[in-house]
Design an enzyme around this catalytic site. Structure first.
Site, short mmCIF file in Angstrom:
data_model
loop_
_atom_site.label_atom_id
_atom_site.label_comp_id
_atom_site.label_asym_id
_atom_site.label_seq_id
_atom_site.Cartn_x
_atom_site.Cartn_y
_atom_site.Cartn_z
N HIS A 75 0.87 -0.76 0.20
CA HIS A 75 -0.12 0.01 -0.18
C HIS A 75 0.71 1.69 -0.41
CE1 HIS A 75 -3.94 -2.28 1.65
NE2 HIS A 75 -3.73 -2.34 1.13
N TYR B 57 -9.30 5.67 6.11
CA TYR B 57 -9.44 6.29 7.66
C TYR B 57 -11.20 7.33 7.17
CZ TYR B 57 -5.57 3.62 9.30
OH TYR B 57 -4.33 2.77 10.11
N PRO C 113 -5.19 0.90 18.39
CA PRO C 113 -4.91 0.20 16.99
C PRO C 113 -5.20 1.09 16.18
CG PRO C 113 -7.24 -0.39 17.60
CD PRO C 113 -6.84 0.03 19.04
N LYS D 281 -0.24 0.30 14.95
CA LYS D 281 1.59 0.03 15.16
C LYS D 281 1.98 -0.81 16.13
CE LYS D 281 3.59 3.79 13.39
NZ LYS D 281 3.05 3.67 12.22
N TYR E 137 3.68 6.43 9.92
CA TYR E 137 2.53 4.99 9.41
C TYR E 137 3.29 4.17 8.49
CZ TYR E 137 -1.75 2.94 8.14
OH TYR E 137 -2.46 2.11 8.45
#
Length: 394
Positions: free
Chosen positions: A78, A204, A296, A300, A388
């Protein structure tokens, strides 16, 4: 082991999930013996669905250490995520901003790869055990347990590592720890659904009704979450009610369509931020969820555990392989420097995307202003992309 036996090893590892197995593997590569014990069975671990996003360096660790390159052939790279708010998606392009990607590769597959690697290399692994005890951690540590046949065993070791998760028995053995935690007034309602992917990358989503996350698993099974009360009972939710919540939160003006299908699993996931320090007491060291947990949001947890054991393997090799016992003193500070960065990142993403209990109209507009600032700023988007995909290891 024979019935009622005592075995000597260099490192006894309590916890045979990804963190414990990765440490055992890295120590094996360095020529250091270990024994791994876990009260779960292999089947239980393989069938427990957990996080599915790996940072760039977690992928490198799996591949470069010789565990498996399956993450590259069966995982999905991704190169970004979508932040969705106000009914519109905004893509954060990781590759453009940082030259890095993350990989969608479920934790169960990481475990399968590690278990195969340790079995291939003759690892001493014991699953499905009971009555585990860790004793004498200051001087001559040992781990006692009962095996699946009811026989009692003892492992004596130079060091014991507690990689036994958020309900760790090892954590309690650290004298006078500092514990830091934050409880959150919400949870995630998680579902697995039989449906094609709704998007090529994670979404998100922040909405007036609460947070939602659209993730993927395979071409036919997807993972989705939405913010809920921690007291929700998953059995009270029909498929129609679940889909209504998801559609309401993801509705917008950009034509995005959520792909529906039967719900095959549902669960409520409460979460909190937690850190215990130090991560070492005598000849006991902690790794992963035994010492810290994160919400979550931001993916991580597993990555932090793998980071811990990367550092720990190096420290243990210096202490045991080179006789530099003082190296153990460096572990807590080295590990926690990354843990606290990840705690901030996870807290930041959580508070930016979730609806807080009792939030005012000001809070609502401020949250939207923060998201708008983030997606319209290359510097802001880069900060998210760096966190991220994972900060470099030093």
């Amino acid at each position: 082991m024979n019935a009622g036996s005592t075995t000597r090893t260099q490192v006894a590892i309590v916890g045979g999930g990804p963190a414990g197995l990765m440490l055992s593997h890295l120590l094996h590569v360095a020529g250091i013996e270990s024994v791994v014990v876990d009260n779960r069975t292999v089947e239980q671990i393989e069938t427990t669905h957990r996080a599915g996003i790996l940072e760039r360096d977690s992928v490198r660790l799996l591949v470069d250490s010789g565990v498996s390159d399956r993450v590259l052939t069966e995982g999905h790279e991704h190169e970004g995520i979508a932040l969705r708010f106000g009914g519109v998606s905004h893509r954060i392009d990781f590759q453009k901003l940082t030259g890095a990607s993350c990989w969608l590769y479920p934790q169960t597959e990481v475990f399968v790869d590690l278990h195969r690697a340790r079995t291939r290399d003759g690892g001493d692994l014991h699953y499905g055990i009971t009555d585990t005890e860790v004793i004498d951690i200051l001087d001559a540590p040992a781990v006692r347990f009962t095996d699946v046949d009811g026989a009692r065993h003892e492992i004596t070791a130079d060091l014991v590592v507690g990689a036994d998760g958020s309900r760790s028995i090892c954590r309690r053995l650290v004298a006078d720890p500092h514990q830091y935690f934050r409880e959150y007034p919400f949870a995630w309602f998680g579902v697995m659904v039989q449906a094609p992917p709704s998007a090529p990358e994670l979404i998100y989503n922040r909405s007036p009704q609460g947070f939602a996350l659209i993730s993927q698993r395979t071409d036919t099974v997807q993972r989705m979450y939405f913010q809920c009360d921690p007291g929700e009972n998953p059995d009270d939710w029909s498929d129609d009610r679940i889909w209504e919540q998801l559609h309401t939160r993801l509705s917008g003006v950009d034509g995005f369509r959520l792909q529906e299908g039967p719900v095959i699993e549902r669960t409520v996931l409460p979460f909190r931020s937690f850190v215990q320090s130090p991560m070492r007491h005598g000849r006991l060291l902690l790794a992963g969820d035994a010492s810290h947990t994160v919400p979550p949001t931001g993916a991580k947890g597993l990555n932090l555990a793998l980071s811990d054991v990367r550092v720990l393997a190096e420290v243990v090799e210096r202490a045991i392989g080179k006789g530099d016992v003082d190296a153990l003193d460096t572990y807590t500070d080295r590990a926690l420097s990354r843990v606290w960065k990840a705690q901030h990142f996870s807290y930041w993403m959580t508070t930016m995307l979730h609806n807080a209990t009792g939030a005012s109209e000001f809070d609502e507009q401020r949250q939207l202003g923060e998201l708008q600032s983030l997606v319209s700023s290359e510097a802001g988007s880069t900060y998210l992309a760096e966190g991220y995909t994972g900060w470099p290891h030093h």
